[in-house]
Design an enzyme around this catalytic site. Structure first.
Site, short mmCIF file in Angstrom:
data_model
loop_
_atom_site.label_atom_id
_atom_site.label_comp_id
_atom_site.label_asym_id
_atom_site.label_seq_id
_atom_site.Cartn_x
_atom_site.Cartn_y
_atom_site.Cartn_z
N MET A 1 0.59 -1.05 -0.15
CA MET A 1 -0.03 -0.30 -0.03
C MET A 1 0.83 1.26 0.17
SD MET A 1 -3.84 0.11 2.26
CE MET A 1 -3.73 -0.77 3.29
N CYS A 2 0.81 1.16 1.43
CA CYS A 2 1.70 2.92 0.86
C CYS A 2 0.50 4.03 0.91
CB CYS A 2 3.19 3.45 0.21
SG CYS A 2 4.79 2.37 0.64
N GLY A 3 1.30 6.04 2.52
CA GLY A 3 0.17 6.74 2.45
C GLY A 3 1.09 7.88 1.93
#
Lengths: 291, 226
Positions: A1-3
């Site tokens: 994912m990662c934001g």
């Protein structure tokens, strides 16, 4: 994912609040990536001064030893320190920094500072006091590691050129080949991380004379994989999604700012967000704002 | 009208309240301050009316049965995913894979829907007043996608028996998706659907697309390939 998050302030009255807004935005994105977090900040650039952000796991000893070798003072923030010098003294300072093997240079430029560490966004924000900082624009990242180890150097943002930085949600699949090609072109790459290769590629393109917009356009042909990128330069802020565009992205713009979030959630506390123009950036389309 | 303020009430608790309604309930709920939260009003199974005042995150109104859910804002990825019946109305834009795998019911998006709108559609009707992004109606099996604006690249790639109606331009058609004639029964069906969605448009302005049925049919000449 990662934001990923980004905030580009058009109204200078908001500059003192950059840190608090960007920190709130990044904190909201915590559950998109628990491994490491980082923020790149751009504050008032001075054309004659160069700023280095350095990091070391044995920082105090290194700072003590370097204090005798350079007249420029280090401002320590946890595992990082910022040191500034006039442009003409940059080579001397760099020699001193390189004399300490544990010192890693996170960023160099007139405006940029980068703070990043292993851990959740809130921890990283607190350790570096990021809520209190001011500036004109900044980007942040919270990482769910896929392509390389969970380390400080594997955290985003990556800076591979003066006042440039990149954060990335996704994964590049041709980074090993591209890394070899860039190294052959004398580009320095420090880690096994895919995003650093993306950043180094953009820097290399710009060294060849491309504008950031042109470099981003070129990356659509030369980078293979999934990406939503947010890039920072001394005066600007850009966004690019790959043509498949499965990594999420939301942009918001008002008269006062342009804001980016992996999700709308990241933007809900910004002033005037209810009246902002909010949209999803188109695939394979370069968005760029400059002061 | 029963109001729930999502700045103070957790999503899980809001959904518990909505899911507790029985199949005869026609209560109305107002959800204030959704603040982009995920999974708002999912798994409802009663003909209740839910108004969400603001923008939502992922999977709003997912798995809906019977309920009418209106969002006064934009929705994140996967709105009305796997809807079985009922109605979902979005006042703003929808992010990717709106109405994915939905079996029944009606999804109306007043703004634009981005990529993969109606991916693997299984019987629901989707009406988008603006544009849809690339790979919309990918592998769509049954149901209808109506687009009043333009469609992005590879519309209806590997489509089965879903029907697509587009009023604007189509950037490109996906594999095995072709333009088809609008016969009187299609005009009637589209007119009914537009009327259900409360959208004023002339069915004669639309072009119909669907499967060429070359890709998914078993062809005896290809038996050696299996």
């Amino acid at each position: 994912m990662c934001g990923i998050v980004g905030l580009f302030l058009k109204n200078s009255e908001l500059h003192p609040h950059l840190g608090v807004h960007l920190s709130d935005m990044l904190s909201t994105m915590s559950d998109r990536g628990p491994d490491s977090a980082g923020i790149a900040l751009y504050s008032d650039a001075s054309p004659d001064i160069l700023k280095f952000t350095v990091q070391s796991s044995h920082l105090q000893g290194a700072l003590d030893r370097m204090a005798g070798k350079t007249p420029f003072a280090f401002e320590r923030k946890d595992t990082h320190a910022v040191v500034q010098c006039p442009q003409e003294d940059a080579d001397d300072l760099l020699t001193v920094l390189r004399s300490e093997p544990s010192i890693r240079i996170m960023s160099v430029g007139q405006s940029i500072e980068i703070y990043k560490e292993v851990g959740l966004p809130d921890t990283v924000i607190d350790r570096f006091g990021l809520r209190d900082v001011s500036g004109s624009h900044g980007v942040g990242h919270t990482r769910m590691a896929t392509e390389s180890a969970v380390t400080t150097l594997g955290a985003h943002p990556f800076s591979t050129g003066s006042d440039q930085c990149l954060v990335h949600n996704g994964s590049l699949s041709n980074h090993n080949n591209l890394r070899r090609e860039l190294i052959r072109q004398n580009v320095t790459i420090n880690t096994d991380n895919d995003t650093e290769v993306g950043a180094a590629y953009l820097t290399w393109k710009m060294q060849q004379g491309a504008t950031l917009g042109e470099a981003l356009e070129a990356s659509l042909n030369d980078l293979d994989g999934f990406y939503t990128f947010v890039v920072g330069t001394k005066n600007g802020f850009g966004v690019l999604r790959d043509p498949i565009a499965c990594k999420p992205a939301v942009l918001a713009e008002t008269d006062d700012y342009v804001a980016f979030g992996s999700e709308y959630r990241a933007l809900v506390n910004l002033p005037g967000i209810a009246a902002a123009k909010v949209w999803e950036p188109e695939p394979a389309t370069v968005y760029f704002w400059e002061h | 009208m029963h109001t729930l303020d999502m700045s103070t009430v957790e999503v899980r608790s809001v959904n518990d309240t909505l899911q507790a309604e029985n199949s005869t309930s026609n209560k109305a709920f107002l959800l204030e301050n959704p603040l982009g939260a995920h999974a708002i009003a999912v798994g409802l199974d009663a003909p209740v009316h839910v108004t969400v005042n603001g923008s939502t995150g992922y999977y709003c109104a997912g798995m809906n049965q019977k309920a009418t859910i209106q969002v006064n804002g934009n929705v994140g990825p996967g709105v009305a995913e796997n809807m079985m019946s009922g109605t979902v109305l979005v006042d703003g834009d929808a992010s990717q894979y709106a109405g994915a795998t939905a079996h029944g019911g009606l999804l109306v998006i007043k703004g634009n829907a981005s990529s993969r709108c109606g991916i693997s559609l299984k019987g629901a009707n989707i009406v988008v007043q603006g544009d849809v992004g690339h790979m919309s109606a990918f592998m769509a099996q049954a149901g209808t996608l109506v687009v009043l604006g333009d469609a992005g690249e590879a519309l209806g790639d590997s489509i089965y028996e879903a029907q697509l109606y587009v009023r604007g331009t189509v950037k490109s058609l996906g594999a095995d998706c072709i333009k088809k004639d609008m016969r009187p029964e299609h005009v009637t069906k589209l007119r009914n659907l537009l009327s259900q969605a409360q959208i004023d448009a002339n069915p004669a302005d639309f072009t119909r697309y669907g499967s060429a049925r070359k890709l998914y049919n078993f062809d005896i000449d290809n038996a050696g390939a299996y």
